[in-house]
Design a protein around this motif. Structure first.
Motif, PDB file in Angstrom:
ATOM      1  N   ILE A 121       0.844  -1.191   0.000  1.00 15.23           N
ATOM      2  CA  ILE A 121       0.000   0.000   0.000  1.00 15.23           C
ATOM      3  C   ILE A 121       0.880   1.242   0.000  1.00 15.23           C
ATOM      4  O   ILE A 121       1.717   1.425   0.881  1.00 15.23           O
ATOM      5  N   GLY A 122       0.650   2.082  -0.991  1.00 19.19           N
ATOM      6  CA  GLY A 122       1.572   3.190  -1.222  1.00 19.19           C
ATOM      7  C   GLY A 122       2.825   2.661  -1.881  1.00 19.19           C
ATOM      8  O   GLY A 122       3.938   3.021  -1.525  1.00 19.19           O
ATOM      9  N   ALA A 123       2.623   1.803  -2.872  1.00 21.93           N
ATOM     10  CA  ALA A 123       3.742   1.059  -3.461  1.00 21.93           C
ATOM     11  C   ALA A 123       4.752   1.953  -4.156  1.00 21.93           C
ATOM     12  O   ALA A 123       5.923   1.592  -4.285  1.00 21.93           O
ATOM     13  N   GLY A 124       4.315   3.117  -4.632  1.00 20.25           N
ATOM     14  CA  GLY A 124       5.251   4.013  -5.291  1.00 20.25           C
ATOM     15  C   GLY A 124       5.846   3.397  -6.539  1.00 20.25           C
ATOM     16  O   GLY A 124       5.144   2.926  -7.434  1.00 20.25           O
ATOM     17  N   LEU A 187       1.501  -4.502   3.389  1.00 14.52           N
ATOM     18  CA  LEU A 187       2.774  -3.844   3.672  1.00 14.52           C
ATOM     19  C   LEU A 187       2.615  -2.351   3.446  1.00 14.52           C
ATOM     20  O   LEU A 187       2.047  -1.927   2.428  1.00 14.52           O
ATOM     21  N   MET A 188       3.099  -1.571   4.393  1.00 13.89           N
ATOM     22  CA  MET A 188       3.131  -0.117   4.229  1.00 13.89           C
ATOM     23  C   MET A 188       4.526   0.358   4.620  1.00 13.89           C
ATOM     24  O   MET A 188       4.912   0.252   5.787  1.00 13.89           O
ATOM     25  N   VAL A 189       5.264   0.848   3.639  1.00 19.39           N
ATOM     26  CA  VAL A 189       6.641   1.276   3.869  1.00 19.39           C
ATOM     27  C   VAL A 189       6.716   2.792   3.748  1.00 19.39           C
ATOM     28  O   VAL A 189       6.583   3.345   2.656  1.00 19.39           O
ATOM     29  N   ASP A 190       6.894   3.459   4.880  1.00 20.70           N
ATOM     30  CA  ASP A 190       7.050   4.919   4.914  1.00 20.70           C
ATOM     31  C   ASP A 190       5.934   5.613   4.148  1.00 20.70           C
ATOM     32  O   ASP A 190       6.159   6.624   3.470  1.00 20.70           O
ATOM     33  N   ARG A 214      -2.026 -10.106   8.465  1.00 23.03           N
ATOM     34  CA  ARG A 214      -1.042  -9.258   9.148  1.00 23.03           C
ATOM     35  C   ARG A 214      -0.744  -7.984   8.365  1.00 23.03           C
ATOM     36  O   ARG A 214      -0.870  -7.940   7.144  1.00 23.03           O
ATOM     37  N   ILE A 215      -0.344  -6.979   9.110  1.00 25.20           N
ATOM     38  CA  ILE A 215       0.153  -5.727   8.544  1.00 25.20           C
ATOM     39  C   ILE A 215       1.620  -5.601   8.917  1.00 25.20           C
ATOM     40  O   ILE A 215       1.983  -5.714  10.094  1.00 25.20           O
ATOM     41  N   PHE A 216       2.462  -5.372   7.925  1.00 24.35           N
ATOM     42  CA  PHE A 216       3.863  -5.057   8.157  1.00 24.35           C
ATOM     43  C   PHE A 216       4.011  -3.550   7.951  1.00 24.35           C
ATOM     44  O   PHE A 216       3.871  -3.061   6.829  1.00 24.35           O
ATOM     45  N   LEU A 217       4.246  -2.838   9.029  1.00 30.70           N
ATOM     46  CA  LEU A 217       4.287  -1.380   8.989  1.00 30.70           C
ATOM     47  C   LEU A 217       5.717  -0.903   9.244  1.00 30.70           C
ATOM     48  O   LEU A 217       6.262  -1.083  10.332  1.00 30.70           O
ATOM     49  N   LEU A 218       6.299  -0.298   8.225  1.00 31.21           N
ATOM     50  CA  LEU A 218       7.641   0.272   8.342  1.00 31.21           C
ATOM     51  C   LEU A 218       7.518   1.780   8.344  1.00 31.21           C
ATOM     52  O   LEU A 218       6.934   2.374   7.435  1.00 31.21           O
ATOM     53  N   PHE A 263      10.000  -1.798  12.388  1.00 30.10           N
ATOM     54  CA  PHE A 263       9.381  -2.883  11.620  1.00 30.10           C
ATOM     55  C   PHE A 263       8.305  -3.480  12.527  1.00 30.10           C
ATOM     56  O   PHE A 263       8.544  -4.415  13.279  1.00 30.10           O
ATOM     57  N   MET A 264       7.117  -2.904  12.447  1.00 32.49           N
ATOM     58  CA  MET A 264       6.034  -3.289  13.342  1.00 32.49           C
ATOM     59  C   MET A 264       5.077  -4.245  12.640  1.00 32.49           C
ATOM     60  O   MET A 264       4.809  -4.099  11.448  1.00 32.49           O
ATOM     61  N   ILE A 265       4.584  -5.201  13.386  1.00 31.80           N
ATOM     62  CA  ILE A 265       3.629  -6.176  12.866  1.00 31.80           C
ATOM     63  C   ILE A 265       2.337  -6.065  13.661  1.00 31.80           C
ATOM     64  O   ILE A 265       2.341  -6.087  14.899  1.00 31.80           O
ATOM     65  N   PHE A 266       1.233  -5.906  12.931  1.00 28.22           N
ATOM     66  CA  PHE A 266      -0.093  -5.904  13.521  1.00 28.22           C
ATOM     67  C   PHE A 266      -0.898  -7.044  12.889  1.00 28.22           C
ATOM     68  O   PHE A 266      -0.523  -7.567  11.843  1.00 28.22           O
TER      69      PHE A 266
END
Length: 269
Positions: A121-124, A187-190, A214-218, A263-266
């Protein structure tokens, strides 16, 4: 009393005392000692009740004077930052990124099954999307962005690299536009800190994730002044937890393998 009578009395007293001590020891063994039939905990066939999932909390946005890098809109007290647009593709694809952010470590820590579907998400420019795609050869990466220019870049790069399991997807500022329960992970990276409608986006993500997804939030670490990123483009762990837990997600862990980022996981319950 004769000597014989005295000896008999002492013998009887000793016998009674010995029996009493034996009974006391047996009582203590029954009450306290592990491994005895009477003290062993009884097995139960009941399934332990799961920890109740956090209920989503409706939080209104507030407005105030905009900071130089913000939009003057606040969520849980955090000012939302301005968006880094498609002209910044060069920065996303910079050669120093591995040295500065160690994305290879992050990608290695993203645990996926070969057939999983994950949304970037927000892959750029697709920097992460194309590097994750080999981990899920029977699955796919849904590369979500709201800028058509980014998606055009993704399409061209997919053709250039010959990668067929990265799917560019146009979302909205307040909706991922993805089917319900269609994602194993996200996945959301910055990117999350730039969402102009984080409340609606989190609700959309909650809907799109499967239960247990899961959400991988960076996010760049807001607690660390040594991270050379503008303050509104960083987040603290506490702030991230406040926002995602209020949206009904469970915090799992912060792996902390990266030099600049959390590197947070929800998890969706």
């Amino acid at each position: 009393m004769s000597r014989v009578a005295l000896l008999l009395a002492l013998a009887c007293a000793a016998a009674i005392a010995g029996w009493t001590f034996h009974q006391s020891a047996e009582d203590r063994k029954t009450d306290d000692s592990p491994g005895t039939a009477t003290s062993a905990p009884q097995s139960s066939t009941e399934t332990p009740s799961p920890t109740p999932a956090p209920a989503p909390v409706h939080v209104d946005y507030t407005e105030g004077p905009a900071s130089p890098d913000g939009i003057g809109k606040f969520f849980h007290g955090r000012e939302i930052s301005q968006v880094m647009g498609h002209p910044a593709i060069g920065w996303l694809e910079r050669g120093e990124r591995e040295q500065e952010e160690a994305p290879s470590k992050a990608i290695a820590a993203i645990d996926l099954k070969p057939g999983d579907v994950i949304a970037d998400i927000g892959a750029g420019s697709g920097y992460y999307s194309f590097r994750i795609s080999p981990k899920i050869p029977q699955g796919k990466v849904v590369a979500v962005d709201i800028q058509p220019e980014m998606l055009n870049f993704l399409k061209e790069k997919s053709a250039e690299l010959g990668i067929s399991n990265v799917q560019p997807h146009l979302g909205k500022i307040d909706d991922l536009m993805l089917p319900e329960a269609s994602l194993d992970a996200a996945l959301m990276v910055d990117a999350y800190h730039e969402f102009s409608h984080p409340r609606e986006m989190l609700a959309s993500l909650h809907k799109a994730l499967k239960p247990g997804g899961r959400i991988f939030l960076l996010e760049f670490r807001g607690e660390d002044p040594r991270v050379p990123i503008k303050p509104l483009h960083k987040m603290t762990e506490a702030q991230a937890r406040l926002e995602l837990e209020s949206a009904g997600f469970e915090f799992v862990s912060n792996l902390r393998p990266l030099p600049w980022q959390h590197f947070m996981i929800f998890r969706r319950p």
